[in-house]
Design a protein around this motif. Structure first.
Motif, PDB file in Angstrom:
ATOM      1  N   LEU A 177      33.899  33.969  56.704  1.00  0.00           N
ATOM      2  CA  LEU A 177      33.018  34.217  55.564  1.00  0.00           C
ATOM      3  C   LEU A 177      33.893  34.416  54.329  1.00  0.00           C
ATOM      4  N   VAL A 178      33.716  33.575  53.329  1.00  0.00           N
ATOM      5  CA  VAL A 178      34.478  33.723  52.090  1.00  0.00           C
ATOM      6  C   VAL A 178      33.738  34.714  51.205  1.00  0.00           C
ATOM      7  N   SER A 179      34.333  35.880  51.022  1.00  0.00           N
ATOM      8  CA  SER A 179      33.705  36.956  50.270  1.00  0.00           C
ATOM      9  C   SER A 179      34.349  37.056  48.885  1.00  0.00           C
ATOM     10  N   SER A 180      34.392  38.256  48.341  1.00  0.00           N
ATOM     11  CA  SER A 180      34.919  38.456  46.990  1.00  0.00           C
ATOM     12  C   SER A 180      35.365  39.899  46.829  1.00  0.00           C
ATOM     13  N   GLY A 181      36.461  40.093  46.099  1.00  0.00           N
ATOM     14  CA  GLY A 181      36.883  41.446  45.768  1.00  0.00           C
ATOM     15  C   GLY A 181      35.875  42.172  44.897  1.00  0.00           C
ATOM     16  N   GLY A 182      34.931  41.423  44.313  1.00  0.00           N
ATOM     17  CA  GLY A 182      33.881  42.037  43.514  1.00  0.00           C
ATOM     18  C   GLY A 182      33.007  42.992  44.299  1.00  0.00           C
ATOM     19  N   LEU A 183      33.024  42.872  45.636  1.00  0.00           N
ATOM     20  CA  LEU A 183      32.197  43.769  46.452  1.00  0.00           C
ATOM     21  C   LEU A 183      32.598  45.226  46.277  1.00  0.00           C
ATOM     22  N   TYR A 184      33.859  45.480  45.873  1.00  0.00           N
ATOM     23  CA  TYR A 184      34.310  46.856  45.723  1.00  0.00           C
ATOM     24  C   TYR A 184      33.548  47.604  44.635  1.00  0.00           C
ATOM     25  N   SER A 185      32.848  46.874  43.781  1.00  0.00           N
ATOM     26  CA  SER A 185      32.104  47.518  42.701  1.00  0.00           C
ATOM     27  C   SER A 185      30.708  47.962  43.118  1.00  0.00           C
ATOM     28  N   GLN A 186      30.289  47.605  44.327  1.00  0.00           N
ATOM     29  CA  GLN A 186      28.914  47.882  44.748  1.00  0.00           C
ATOM     30  C   GLN A 186      28.889  48.551  46.112  1.00  0.00           C
ATOM     31  N   THR A 187      27.863  49.361  46.328  1.00  0.00           N
ATOM     32  CA  THR A 187      27.598  49.906  47.638  1.00  0.00           C
ATOM     33  C   THR A 187      26.545  49.046  48.321  1.00  0.00           C
ATOM     34  N   PRO A 297      35.201  56.442  47.501  1.00  0.00           N
ATOM     35  CA  PRO A 297      34.185  56.981  48.413  1.00  0.00           C
ATOM     36  C   PRO A 297      32.751  56.648  48.000  1.00  0.00           C
ATOM     37  N   SER A 298      32.511  56.443  46.717  1.00  0.00           N
ATOM     38  CA  SER A 298      31.136  56.241  46.245  1.00  0.00           C
ATOM     39  C   SER A 298      30.510  54.949  46.762  1.00  0.00           C
ATOM     40  N   THR A 299      31.303  54.008  47.218  1.00  0.00           N
ATOM     41  CA  THR A 299      30.737  52.755  47.725  1.00  0.00           C
ATOM     42  C   THR A 299      30.571  52.761  49.244  1.00  0.00           C
TER      43      THR A 299
END
Length: 319
Positions: A177-187, A297-299
Motif C-alpha cells: 500500500l503506497v501511503s503518505s507521510g501526510g498521515l502523521y497530521s491526522q488521527t 501522542p495526539s494522533t
C-alpha cells in the motif's frame, strides 16, 4: 544487516526532522550509511507477474520501471487506457525487452474493481505482488459510484476489494500500500470515515485516508496471511509527483530543490516487492526501514477507534 546504533540514531533524527528525512537529502545520506538494506538481486522478479495501480504517471511509472528492470512482467492498471498504452510504449522504448501489459480499472469504483479482478484472475493463475499506488486529491468532496468519499474509495476500499478478489492468485505473494507521510497530521476518524462532518479539505481528506490505510494494515495483514500473503505499507517521502505539482503548488515552490524524483520515491515499493527474504509483514516502511505510525501522542488511535474503523471497512468493502 542491522545498522549500528549511531546509524540508527542518525536515521531516526532525520526521519523526525521531516525536511532531512523525507527529501532527496535523506535518501542519499541513508544510502551512504552502513547497514543500508541490499538491493534486490538482478533478475529477482524474472517470470513473475506484478500489478501496479495508478501506473500511468509519477510514482506509478517509476515503480513499473523499477520492477521491469528486475525482470517482472508488469501489469499497468490504469483508469485511462489510452494514456496507459502511451506510457507503456514509452517505458518499453527505454527498457527494450521488458514485458508490460495495460489493464483498465477505476480503482474508486468497487464494481469495476471486481470486474477487473475477475478478468485478470481468469488469465493469470499466480500474481507475485500488487502495488496499490493509485491516488488522487479531489478539490471538493466527491463520491464514488457506490457513494463513498472518493479519497477513501481510491486509497482504502479499492485496494482492499482488489486484494480480496485476487487472494487465490496472490497466495504466497505480496501487497504494498503506497501511503503518505501526510498521515502523521491526522488521527483515525472512525466516527466520520466518509468525511461528512465539517468543512471539506482536500489535504485533510487525503491524510485521513492514508491514516486509515496504516491503522487497518495490521488487521489486513493478519487476514491475508492466511493465504501466505505478505502485506506492507510505505511512504515515498516528498517526491515531485504530478499530484504535488497540481494540488500543492505552494509547497512545491518552497521545497522543489530538495524534492525526490519519482525513482527515489518508488525505491521502497520496488524493494518491498523484489527483496528476498520478504521484509516483515504488517509494517509501515520508508527508505527501506520500518517506521512508527505515530510521532505525536495526539494522533494515536484508541482500540475502540480501530474496532469501529474495521467495522466500517468490513461493511463498505464487503469483507
Amino acid at each position: 544487516m542491522t545498522a549500528p546504533l549511531p546509524v540508527r540514531a542518525i536515521d531516526t533524527a532525520m526521519d523526525r526532522s521531516l525536511v532531512l528525512g523525507y527529501t532527496t537529502i535523506g535518501l542519499r545520506v541513508r544510502r551512504a550509511l552502513p547497514g543500508w538494506p541490499a538491493d534486490p538481486r538482478p533478475g529477482a522478479l524474472a517470470g513473475k507477474d506484478v500489478l501496479v495501480t495508478g501506473a500511468s504517471s509519477g510514482l506509478g511509472i517509476a515503480t513499473v520501471e523499477g520492477l521491469a528492470a528486475l525482470g517482472a512482467t508488469v501489469h499497468l492498471v490504469v483508469r485511462d487506457e489510452v494514456k496507459g498504452t502511451r506510457v507503456r510504449d514509452e517505458i518499453a522504448a527505454r527498457q527494450p525487452g521488458s514485458t508490460l501489459r495495460v489493464w483498465r480499472c477505476d480503482v474508486g469504483d468497487l464494481d469495476d474493481v471486481r470486474r477487473f479482478a475477475a478478468d485478470l484472475g481468469r488469465e493469470l493463475p499466480a500474481i507475485h505482488a500488487v502495488v496499490h499506488n493509485a491516488g488522487l486529491m479531489p478539490p471538493e468532496r466527491t463520491e464514488s459510484a457506490q457513494g463513498h468519499e472518493l479519497s477513501m474509495a481510491v486509497h482504502v476500499l479499492g485496494p482492499v476489494v482488489m486484494t480480496e478478489a485476487l487472494r487465490p492468485q496472490l497466495a504466497g505473494g505480496r501487497v504494498v500500500l503506497v501511503s503518505s507521510g501526510g498521515l502523521y497530521s491526522q488521527t483515525l476518524r472512525a466516527d466520520d470515515p466518509e468525511y461528512r462532518k465539517g468543512d471539506y479539505s482536500p489535504t485533510t481528506a487525503y491524510a485521513r485516508s492514508k491514516r486509515m490505510q496504516v491503522e487497518m494494515l495490521p488487521l489486513l495483514a493478519d487476514r491475508w496471511s492466511l493465504d501466505g500473503i505478505n502485506a506492507s505499507a510505505m511512504h515515498p517521502g516528498w517526491a515531485d509527483t504530478p499530484g504535488v505539482q497540481e494540488s500543492l503548488p505552494l509547497f512545491r515552490s518552497i521545497t522543489r530543490p530538495v524534492l525526490r524524483d519519482d525513482a527515489q520515491g518508488a525505491d521502497t515499493s520496488v524493494w518491498l516487492v523484489g527483496s528476498e527474504p520478504a521484509p516483515p509483514a504488517g509494517r509501515f516502511w520508508h527508505d527501506r526501514r520500518a517506521r512508527p505510525i505515530d510521532i505525536v501522542p495526539s494522533t494515536r488511535a484508541s482500540q475502540d477507534a480501530r474496532t469501529a474503523a474495521w467495522a466500517w471497512l468490513a461493511q463498505a468493502a464487503g469483507l
